[in-house]
Write an enzyme that holds these catalytic residues in place. Structure first.
Site, PDB file in Angstrom:
ATOM      1  N   ASP A  99      -0.212   7.766   0.091  1.00  0.00           N
ATOM      2  CA  ASP A  99       0.880   8.704  -0.144  1.00  0.00           C
ATOM      3  C   ASP A  99       0.577  10.049  -0.803  1.00  0.00           C
ATOM      4  OD1 ASP A  99       2.583   6.900   0.309  1.00  0.00           O
ATOM      5  OD2 ASP A  99       3.053   6.181  -1.811  1.00  0.00           O
TER       6      ASP A  99
HETATM    7  P1  NAP Z   1      -0.833   4.224  -1.881  1.00  0.00           P
HETATM    8  O1  NAP Z   1      -0.032   5.495  -1.384  1.00  0.00           O
HETATM    9  O2  NAP Z   1      -0.163   3.208  -2.573  1.00  0.00           O
HETATM   10  O3  NAP Z   1      -1.863   3.594  -0.857  1.00  0.00           O
HETATM   11  C1  NAP Z   1      -2.879   3.011  -1.052  1.00  0.00           C
HETATM   12  C2  NAP Z   1      -3.373   2.442   0.422  1.00  0.00           C
HETATM   13  O4  NAP Z   1      -4.629   1.529   0.030  1.00  0.00           O
HETATM   14  C3  NAP Z   1      -2.201   1.455   1.116  1.00  0.00           C
HETATM   15  O5  NAP Z   1      -1.896   2.276   2.293  1.00  0.00           O
HETATM   16  C4  NAP Z   1      -3.302   0.478   1.432  1.00  0.00           C
HETATM   17  O6  NAP Z   1      -3.294   0.214   2.982  1.00  0.00           O
HETATM   18  C5  NAP Z   1      -4.803   0.615   1.248  1.00  0.00           C
HETATM   19  N1  NAP Z   1      -5.228  -0.365   0.537  1.00  0.00           N
HETATM   20  C6  NAP Z   1      -4.877  -1.398  -0.209  1.00  0.00           C
HETATM   21  N2  NAP Z   1      -5.888  -2.389  -0.573  1.00  0.00           N
HETATM   22  C7  NAP Z   1      -7.045  -1.987   0.192  1.00  0.00           C
HETATM   23  C8  NAP Z   1      -8.253  -2.481   0.584  1.00  0.00           C
HETATM   24  N3  NAP Z   1      -8.402  -3.366  -0.410  1.00  0.00           N
HETATM   25  N4  NAP Z   1      -9.094  -1.868   1.010  1.00  0.00           N
HETATM   26  C9  NAP Z   1      -8.718  -0.580   1.528  1.00  0.00           C
HETATM   27  N5  NAP Z   1      -7.530  -0.343   1.519  1.00  0.00           N
HETATM   28  C10 NAP Z   1      -6.589  -0.680   0.583  1.00  0.00           C
HETATM   29  O7  NAP Z   1      -1.892   4.879  -3.220  1.00  0.00           O
HETATM   30  P2  NAP Z   1      -2.199   6.229  -3.370  1.00  0.00           P
HETATM   31  O8  NAP Z   1      -2.402   7.066  -2.370  1.00  0.00           O
HETATM   32  O9  NAP Z   1      -3.315   6.137  -4.430  1.00  0.00           O
HETATM   33  O10 NAP Z   1      -0.625   6.861  -4.099  1.00  0.00           O
HETATM   34  C11 NAP Z   1      -0.475   6.218  -5.388  1.00  0.00           C
HETATM   35  C12 NAP Z   1       1.075   6.128  -5.385  1.00  0.00           C
HETATM   36  O11 NAP Z   1       1.464   5.404  -6.526  1.00  0.00           O
HETATM   37  C13 NAP Z   1       2.045   7.329  -5.087  1.00  0.00           C
HETATM   38  O12 NAP Z   1       3.110   6.888  -4.512  1.00  0.00           O
HETATM   39  C14 NAP Z   1       2.332   7.441  -6.502  1.00  0.00           C
HETATM   40  O13 NAP Z   1       3.611   8.309  -6.918  1.00  0.00           O
HETATM   41  C15 NAP Z   1       2.617   6.166  -7.079  1.00  0.00           C
HETATM   42  N6  NAP Z   1       2.480   6.118  -8.412  1.00  0.00           N
HETATM   43  C16 NAP Z   1       1.440   6.356  -9.042  1.00  0.00           C
HETATM   44  C17 NAP Z   1       1.424   6.403 -10.691  1.00  0.00           C
HETATM   45  C18 NAP Z   1       0.283   6.759 -11.226  1.00  0.00           C
HETATM   46  O14 NAP Z   1       0.352   7.094 -12.390  1.00  0.00           O
HETATM   47  N7  NAP Z   1      -0.967   6.848 -10.654  1.00  0.00           N
HETATM   48  C19 NAP Z   1       2.437   6.109 -11.297  1.00  0.00           C
HETATM   49  C20 NAP Z   1       3.740   5.735 -10.520  1.00  0.00           C
HETATM   50  C21 NAP Z   1       3.685   5.744  -9.096  1.00  0.00           C
HETATM   51  P3  NAP Z   1      -3.563  -1.415   3.587  1.00  0.00           P
HETATM   52  O15 NAP Z   1      -2.656  -2.119   3.333  1.00  0.00           O
HETATM   53  O16 NAP Z   1      -3.452  -0.707   5.310  1.00  0.00           O
HETATM   54  O17 NAP Z   1      -4.935  -1.435   3.536  1.00  0.00           O
END
Ligand code: NAP
Length: 480
Positions: free
Chosen positions: A402
């Site tokens: 994301d």
């Molecule tokens: P993300 O959008 O959740 O994407 C994570 C990606 O990691 C997934 O597409 C997944 O794809 C891949 N993944 C999972 N396990 C894996 C593994 N073992 N090896 C390789 N890839 C793996 O994460 P992000 O880009 O870090 O974004 C964070 C999200 O969390 C945002 O939408 C944000 O708004 C939300 N959020 C964050 C917080 C905060 O404080 N950090 C709080 C609230 C919400 P596959 O399944 O294809 O592997």
């Protein structure tokens, strides 16, 4: 155990302990807000808490320690396994549980105090409770019990014990606000006449417990980290109210700091996701988005391998690594740090692009990379690093989705439209390490994967990062 509402005389040690403890909490929060000082902040916070507990245990109103020791033992038995066995990726769940316990304690103390004040025998027939104290008890009980059930629900959703998706129905906000309004009316009635209205105290507890559940039902698992931070704020406020009830200044200070920092954190998270509080609380974000029709053209992505990616990096002058939740799940940070070290040794300029909400909690990536000893000066915040993508030869996205989605900038219909994202697509070549084409947290597709300058490296982040290190080392030995 504690004598009636007498004027409290703090000993000199207590006064010093409380003032020093309060100062340490403030410093701790300040230091914890930056990766360089975070460890120091943590230790100072722990020291402040030890002083606060020591000062409280020396309170001259304590007549014996039996129950305190028992509670201490139970707390230790629960706390140690929670700290030891719950993984970093389960941190939001763990935090939710801690709030639940803290809030339950506040609610129970408020309940005990209410009945204590109303107990004529103990109180020699004087049941007049100061209106401010009654207000504090009402607030403490309301916030304490609603935070308890709300946090347990949040824990259940994050631990996937309960359904993750938001459950909504028509008129839900009306019903929820109605329940809250009735609870508030009861608090007001108790303030006006706690003796005549004492039968309403149990319904207040029940309504608060129910409201906590109803508050969380319409919120998607995706929004839970933000909600947990908001619940953190409620738990803090309920602790501060408890401080007024018990006339404990330390609790007032610690509760207020907790309440304020939880609120700030929620605001920071909402801003970083370009969401509003109302959108998080009432938005039903994370509901299954209906699939587009068959007429949508099939999008094509290119698949690559670690050998090719290593060769591209070998020829690069600058590489930006973009870590995300997948790096945390795979515990790939050490392999990623090894890759960064190998690239740096070859004279390649390496940077880590840190998005404020990458992962599942604020600072998630900083904590993991610090654990793997990545130098702080290699970590760049989003605003700082975004202009550098254009000049970057290779960007490697490691389990981030994301936070790299360009649709957030261009597609007004996207649920994450307006969320600031990393400009990864501007790099000359992008490699994305993830296991499949599955979406991430927001449940939406990422157009980055279909761009000409993007290639997918499918596999577990730790394994692929390890292969990149091996392939890169092979090239190094071929050069020498
Ligand atoms: P993300 O959008 O959740 O994407 C994570 C990606 O990691 C997934 O597409 C997944 O794809 C891949 N993944 C999972 N396990 C894996 C593994 N073992 N090896 C390789 N890839 C793996 O994460 P992000 O880009 O870090 O974004 C964070 C999200 O969390 C945002 O939408 C944000 O708004 C939300 N959020 C964050 C917080 C905060 O404080 N950090 C709080 C609230 C919400 P596959 O399944 O294809 O592997």
């Amino acid at each position: 155990m504690i004598a009636a509402q007498e004027l409290i005389q703090y000993t000199l040690f207590q006064q010093v302990a409380y003032i020093a403890g309060a100062a340490m909490f403030v410093l701790s929060l300040k230091w914890m807000s930056g990766p360089k000082t975070a460890r120091r902040g943590l230790w100072v916070g722990i020291a402040g808490m030890v002083l606060a507990v020591a000062g409280t245990l020396l309170d001259n109103r304590i007549v014996d320690f039996e129950w305190i020791l028992l509670a201490f033992g139970i707390g230790t038995l629960i706390g140690i396994p929670m700290g030891q066995w719950m993984k970093m990726t389960a941190m939001p769940q763990r935090t939710a549980l801690s709030h639940a316990f803290g809030a339950l304690a506040a609610g129970l103390v408020g309940t005990a105090k209410f009945y204590y004040f109303l107990e004529p025998k103990l109180h020699e027939g004087d049941v007049s409770v100061n209106k401010f104290t009654m207000f504090a008890i009402g607030l403490e009980v309301l916030l304490g019990f609603l935070t308890f059930t709300g946090s347990m629900m949040a824990f259940g959703k994050l631990a996937e014990v309960l359904p993750q998706r938001p459950i909504t129905y028509k008129g839900q906000n009306f019903v929820n606000l109605g329940v809250l309004a009735v609870a508030v009316v009861i608090v007001v009635m108790l303030i006006i006449d706690p003796v005549a209205n004492k039968e309403l105290f149990v319904p207040l507890i029940v309504l608060s417990l129910i409201f906590g559940i109803m508050l969380i039902i319409p919120i998607g698992g995706a929004d839970m980290p933000t909600v947990i931070s908001l619940l953190n704020s409620y738990a803090g406020l309920s602790g501060a109210a408890m401080g007024f009830v018990l006339q404990n200044q330390m609790l007032i200070v610690a509760g207020s700091l907790d309440g304020a920092s939880g609120l700030f954190l929620s605001i920071i998270m909402c801003r970083a996701m370009n969401r509003s509080f109302t959108n998080v609380l009432f938005g039903g974000f994370g509901q299954i988005v209906a699939k587009k029709g068959d007429d949508e053209e099939e999008k094509i992505h290119r698949t690559s391998n670690p050998e090719e990616a290593a060769m591209m990096m070998d020829a690069a002058q600058s590489v930006i690594i973009v870590p995300g939740y997948g790096m945390a799940v795979a515990q790939a940070q050490h392999k990623v740090a090894d890759l960064a070290t190998a690239l740096t040794k070859k004279g390649i300029n390496v940077k880590f692009a840190i998005h404020p909400v990458a992962g599942r909690m604020p600072g998630h990536m900083n904590v993991l990379l610090a654990e793997a000893n990545v130098p702080y000066d290699q970590l760049s915040e989003m605003e700082e690093v975004n202009p550098e993508f254009e000049e970057c030869d290779v960007a490697i996205v490691i389990g981030a989705n994301d936070v790299t989605n360009p649709a957030a900038k261009t597609d007004e219909s996207s649920p994450i439209y307006g969320m600031p994202v990393l400009d990864v697509e501007k790099a000359k070549q992008v490699y994305v390490i993830k296991r499949s084409m599955n979406p991430g947290f927001a449940g939406i597709d990422n157009p980055l994967y279909y761009l000409e300058n993007t290639a997918m490296l499918f596999g577990d982040a730790k394994e692929v990062a390890g292969e990149l290190v091996t392939e890169f080392a092979k090239l190094g030995s071929m050069h020498s």
